[in-house]
Design an enzyme around this catalytic site. Structure first.
Site, mmCIF file in Angstrom:
data_model
loop_
_atom_site.group_PDB
_atom_site.id
_atom_site.type_symbol
_atom_site.label_atom_id
_atom_site.label_comp_id
_atom_site.label_asym_id
_atom_site.label_seq_id
_atom_site.Cartn_x
_atom_site.Cartn_y
_atom_site.Cartn_z
ATOM 1 N N ASP A 29 0.916 -1.068 -0.031
ATOM 2 C CA ASP A 29 -0.062 0.023 -0.028
ATOM 3 C C ASP A 29 0.909 1.291 -0.063
ATOM 4 O O ASP A 29 1.155 1.698 1.047
ATOM 5 C CB ASP A 29 -0.870 0.093 1.218
ATOM 6 N N GLU A 81 26.620 11.910 -3.597
ATOM 7 C CA GLU A 81 26.820 10.722 -3.303
ATOM 8 C C GLU A 81 26.663 10.156 -4.758
ATOM 9 O O GLU A 81 26.712 8.623 -4.834
ATOM 10 C CB GLU A 81 26.155 10.055 -2.199
ATOM 11 N N CYS A 113 24.441 12.471 2.713
ATOM 12 C CA CYS A 113 23.808 13.803 2.468
ATOM 13 C C CYS A 113 24.096 15.078 2.963
ATOM 14 O O CYS A 113 23.590 16.062 2.729
ATOM 15 C CB CYS A 113 22.339 13.538 2.941
ATOM 16 N N THR A 154 11.433 7.490 -1.234
ATOM 17 C CA THR A 154 11.846 8.957 -1.226
ATOM 18 C C THR A 154 12.982 9.341 -1.869
ATOM 19 O O THR A 154 13.285 10.420 -2.288
ATOM 20 C CB THR A 154 12.282 8.879 0.349
ATOM 21 N N THR A 204 18.820 3.540 11.547
ATOM 22 C CA THR A 204 19.078 4.810 10.853
ATOM 23 C C THR A 204 18.621 6.018 11.669
ATOM 24 O O THR A 204 18.760 7.213 11.417
ATOM 25 C CB THR A 204 18.466 5.239 9.491
ATOM 26 N N HIS A 237 17.711 18.403 8.113
ATOM 27 C CA HIS A 237 17.831 17.313 7.017
ATOM 28 C C HIS A 237 16.607 16.509 6.991
ATOM 29 O O HIS A 237 16.044 16.399 8.023
ATOM 30 C CB HIS A 237 18.986 16.374 7.181
ATOM 31 N N LYS A 242 8.712 12.925 7.946
ATOM 32 C CA LYS A 242 8.350 12.730 9.498
ATOM 33 C C LYS A 242 9.733 12.855 10.313
ATOM 34 O O LYS A 242 9.484 13.542 11.347
ATOM 35 C CB LYS A 242 8.329 11.216 9.560
ATOM 36 N N ARG A 246 9.885 15.628 13.821
ATOM 37 C CA ARG A 246 10.147 15.000 14.990
ATOM 38 C C ARG A 246 11.412 15.666 15.734
ATOM 39 O O ARG A 246 11.177 16.002 17.069
ATOM 40 C CB ARG A 246 10.152 13.477 15.124
ATOM 41 N N ASN A 269 13.322 13.233 -0.971
ATOM 42 C CA ASN A 269 14.629 13.180 -0.274
ATOM 43 C C ASN A 269 15.876 13.424 -1.410
ATOM 44 O O ASN A 269 16.298 12.637 -2.053
ATOM 45 C CB ASN A 269 15.273 12.104 0.581
ATOM 46 N N SER A 299 24.708 10.591 6.780
ATOM 47 C CA SER A 299 25.087 8.994 7.358
ATOM 48 C C SER A 299 26.422 8.813 7.272
ATOM 49 O O SER A 299 27.192 9.247 6.455
ATOM 50 C CB SER A 299 24.215 8.050 6.568
#
Lengths: 351, 135, 388
Positions: A29, A81, A113, A154, A204, A237, A242, A246, A269, A299
């Protein structure tokens, strides 16, 4: 000596795909997946677009908005990258394309990133020390998620370029402070020769993204002696929609502060392009006196944080000569997964 | 491996639309020429570098459905002859637009795109293509 | 300069000749022409071969010596020369051979044109044909030969209000003519709808607006007029020969709807022949694409600029019309083995002037014209042939 931004430019490919369409192919979905990640569609480069063309278009957009002589550019750094060549720089092509060559230095950066913001910091050092008048920092990517992987919903394409100079120039934004937080945290990587990256799943999140972004952001505010409410715009970033929301909450920011710098829900992204495009989007609408906090995350892992103040010059430069990020976000065309697979080289062709 | 210098030496014109203007008659040429085909001897030493603005309008166009294998991934693509504001005509692709929306006279501007690649391990080629200008 | 006559002709069937190599078809046409002229191989002073790209089609350069060898002409070590001007290679070979006889250097000269295209795949053919254009400023940007002709077509429709329906008259007529030509690649008449509904190659050009890929060869034998009658009762005089050039890249032309090279070549050939365009009764025009025949009609002067499509669609170019065009079937339906085409055009006109064209014979044909083009018109060559 204070350093800051003289001009800026951005580029986002025009093609998009929606999570529902990706999910359709994999029996998932996708729409729910997109809602969970807060990504409604992501940009897709055409077969004739790559990190080089995106970097060039962003750099040209940047040059449109300034009177700066390209021959006064002493350095160009392109963070990505997804450099099209493993060996042979993207930055030299950008240098030729904006006619800054040959009297300059150039190099390509990679730090997942945050390679673009690493380029900003290098540029600050070079212009701040008086080694050169201008330096260009670019963050651009055409990243891929493995087919069927969560990242496929993403991983997008886009980039932005900043012309960095000192307070001797007409800065549109002064960089008051910068701070980096760096550790050895293997949350996401791509081994040499591999087409797609790998990641540590939920690893991550807390130990990687949140720890680095929040620590860097909070430390920077301590250095700057600022409070969350001092900032008009906050750019974090944004691997999805989401995470930055947060992390923003954890640092005490409201979604209103994040609004102009949060592009992932509409374009996905853009990796090294992400906070740089967020900053370009903010600069498109910024007013003199606006305070901006920007925290990149790469990362592997590290965060670069920046505290900026917009100057009166923002209203004097011809911002309209470039294309606004909003225009590029709104001007899109949707494709299906088959076309996406074709454009992204996922169809095995005859040699 | 391929024709590296053959492509490399044309980069100034492919990247930045560098042409020439004949100081004798004022005509603009792209790509650069050493002698003006109109003024001949009179133009020697008078062909001056001129960077085209990148702006122009579609003079004619076609939707290419049967292409060279190196353009397989772009098929079908729009090929156009663009009349530049400086008066010269240039052939390249039109991108970022649906074929049915292209028309003769449409205003376009040059952008940099990948033109091709020498196989999977060879050099990449970059140069101008055209996209519609907001009207 | 001496008057020169064509005293012998020969050609192979055009098409996908899987069983035949370049050397074999070259010889087949050459031997046929030599037999037709009634000469012996020992009488041949020189050989000219029109060929565009053997180096890329069959990885063989130096093809003039090769054909001389296999034709048994090396015994006397005659000079063998290959000439190239992409699609106009055949006519260029004819012109070079003509000049060599007219100058008095040689008496009997064999001119061959040959191309073996189908040894490589369609995609390779597209690439090889594109080498006739400006590689650096057209092909690199995604231009193909048909795409450039497509842009001529669209601009023509824009400027003159011509329609695709009018354009269909060109391939429909050429297929109808080819149906009467035993040597043609496509011997089947087609309907306008077939042209209109065909798969698109480069909009507005469909599959039936483009000449096919073909193998084939054609040859003629030339002799000075004063000795021509010794060999044949029906020599055909080369009354005019014109060649001209224009910019290689289409976008650099003064006008993309006028092939200046054709204008100049035709003017020169007609002037040399002392003829007016109205004197021409039968013409082989370079219809590599539909628009090419329309532009050729205008640029040679059969009809004024902008009226070609209307002229063609009104039936004026059919056999029995004002000017019979491409009675052989043209490049479209007789086939287009690139280097052979210019010679095949001359072979067809000779057949017409000799009255040997069978079902497609133009009554009383005494003056004919051939028109051969390279690339998008950077080279054009026109010959005027007359009953001697």
């Amino acid at each position: 000596m204070k350093t800051g931004i003289v001009s800026y430019g951005a580029y986002i490919p025009r093609t998009r795909i929606e999570p529902a369409e990706i999910g359709r192919v994999w029996g998932i979905d996708g729409e729910a997946m997109g809602k969970g990640l807060m990504v409604h569609r992501k940009s897709v480069p055409m077969p004739d677009e790559d990190t080089i063309t995106i970097s060039v278009q962003a750099a040209r957009d940047m040059m449109q908005r300034t009177q700066a002589d390209p021959e006064e550019i002493g350095a160009i750094f392109v963070g990505s990258e997804s450099h099209p060549y493993a060996v042979k720089p993207t930055s030299t092509i950008v240098a030729e394309a904006i006619e800054a060559a040959p009297h300059l230095t150039a190099a390509d950066y990679e730090f997942a990133c945050k390679a673009g913001t690493a380029a900003i910091q290098t540029s600050m050092g070079l212009v701040g020390s008086g080694m050169m008048r201008y330096s260009v920092a670019i963050g651009a990517d055409t990243s891929q998620g493995a087919p069927g992987d969560a990242l496929e919903y993403t991983a997008a394409a886009g980039g932005a370029a900043l012309l960095i100079g000192t307070e001797k120039e007409r800065l549109i934004a002064v960089i008051n402070h910068t701070y980096s937080f760096t550790t050895d945290t293997p949350d996401f990587w791509r081994r040499e020769g591999q087409m797609y990256p790998s990641h540590g799943g939920r690893f991550t999140g807390e130990p990687a993204y949140f720890k680095h972004v929040v620590t860097a952001g909070k430390t920077l505010m301590e250095m700057a002696d600022t409070k969350p409410e001092d900032y008009h715009h906050v750019i974090l970033h944004q691997p999805n929609g989401k995470f930055p929301n947060r992390a923003g909450k954890q640092m005490g920011f409201t979604s209103e502060q994040l609004k102009y710098g949060l592009l992932t829900p509409e374009i996905g992204n853009t990796y090294s392009g992400a906070v740089m495009l967020g900053l370009a989007s903010v600069l498109d609408i910024a007013k003199p006196g606006d305070r901006i906090l920007m925290v990149a995350f790469g990362s592997g892992a590290g965060s670069d944080a920046f505290d900026l103040t917009v100057t009166d010059e923002i209203e004097k430069i011809p911002r309209e000569k470039g294309t606004t990020v909003r225009e590029m976000i709104d001007n899109y065309t949707l494709i299906d997964y088959a076309t996406y697979a074709k454009y992204r080289g996922k169809i095995k062709m005859r040699e | 491996m391929g024709s590296i210098p053959r492509f490399w030496r044309e980069n100034p014109s492919r990247y930045n639309l560098v042409g020439v203007k004949c100081d004798n008659c004022g005509r603009v040429f792209f790509p650069p020429r050493d002698i003006c085909p109109v003024c001949h001897r009179e133009s020697i030493g008078k062909m001056k570098r001129l960077e085209l603005s990148g702006k122009g309008s579609v003079y004619s166009y076609t939707l290419v459905q049967d292409a060279h294998p190196q353009f397989e991934m772009l098929k079908p693509y729009i090929l156009a002859m663009v009349e530049m504001d400086e008066g010269v005509k240039i052939t390249s692709q039109i991108i970022d637009v649906k074929p049915e929306d292209v028309h003769i006279g449409m205003k376009v501007e040059a952008v940099m795109r990948k033109l091709g690649a020498e196989g999977n391990s060879g050099i990449l080629h970059y140069g101008y293509k055209f996209r519609p200008v907001k009207e | 300069m001496r008057d020169v006559a064509i005293i012998g002709i020969g050609d192979t069937k055009f098409g996908e000749l899987w069983d035949s190599s370049l050397r074999r078809i070259g010889i087949e046409a050459g031997i046929a022409a030599i037999n037709d002229a009634g000469i012996s191989g020992d009488e041949v002073d020189a050989l000219y071969v029109g060929n565009m790209s053997a180096g890329r089609f069959i990885e063989q350069e130096h093809v003039a010596a090769l054909i001389a060898d296999y034709a048994g002409l090396t015994k006397n070590h005659i000079p063998a020369t290959r000439v190239e001007a992409s699609g106009a290679s055949g006519a260029l070979a004819l012109r070079e051979g003509y000049l060599s006889v007219a100058s008095g250097e040689y008496d009997i000269v064999v001119i061959g044109g040959a191309e073996k295209m189908t040894d490589v795949g369609d995609e390779d053919i597209t690439n090889i044909q594109a080498a006739a254009m400006d590689q650096e400023w057209e092909s690199v940007f995604g231009a193909t030969l048909p795409s450039l002709y497509a842009m001529m077509s669209r601009r023509y429709m824009h400027e003159y209000g011509a329609t695709r329906e009018q354009f269909t008259s060109v391939p429909v007529k050429n297929h109808a003519n080819a149906a009467k030509n035993p040597k043609a690649q496509y011997r089947r008449a087609i309907k306008p709808e077939t042209v209109l509904n065909a798969t698109m190659v480069a909009d507005p050009l469909g599959m039936f607006d483009c000449a096919p890929n073909s193998d084939g060869a054609a040859a003629v034998v030339l002799a000075p007029m004063e000795i021509a009658k010794k060999y044949t009762d029906t020599p055909v005089r080369i009354a005019g020969s014109g060649q001209a050039s224009a910019s290689l890249a289409l976008h650099q032309r003064r006008d993309i709807l006028t092939m200046d090279a054709t204008v100049y070549a035709a003017r020169k050939a007609l002037k040399q022949a002392g003829r007016d365009v109205g004197d021409i009764q039968v013409a082989e025009l370079n219809d590599n694409y539909t628009i090419s025949e329309i532009l050729a009609l205008e640029d040679i002067g059969f009809v004024e600029k902008g009226k070609g499509a209307e002229f063609s669609s009104s039936g004026q170019t059919e056999i029995g019309g004002k000017i019979a065009v491409n009675t052989s079937g043209g490049l479209k339906a007789r086939g287009n083995p690139i280097g052979a085409t210019g010679i095949a055009q001359a072979v067809e006109i000779v057949r017409q002037l000799r009255g040997e064209a069978g079902e497609r014979q133009v009554d009383g044909a005494r003056i004919g014209l051939t028109h051969n083009v390279g690339g998008t018109g950077a080279t054009a060559i026109v010959h005027i042939l007359e009953v001697a």
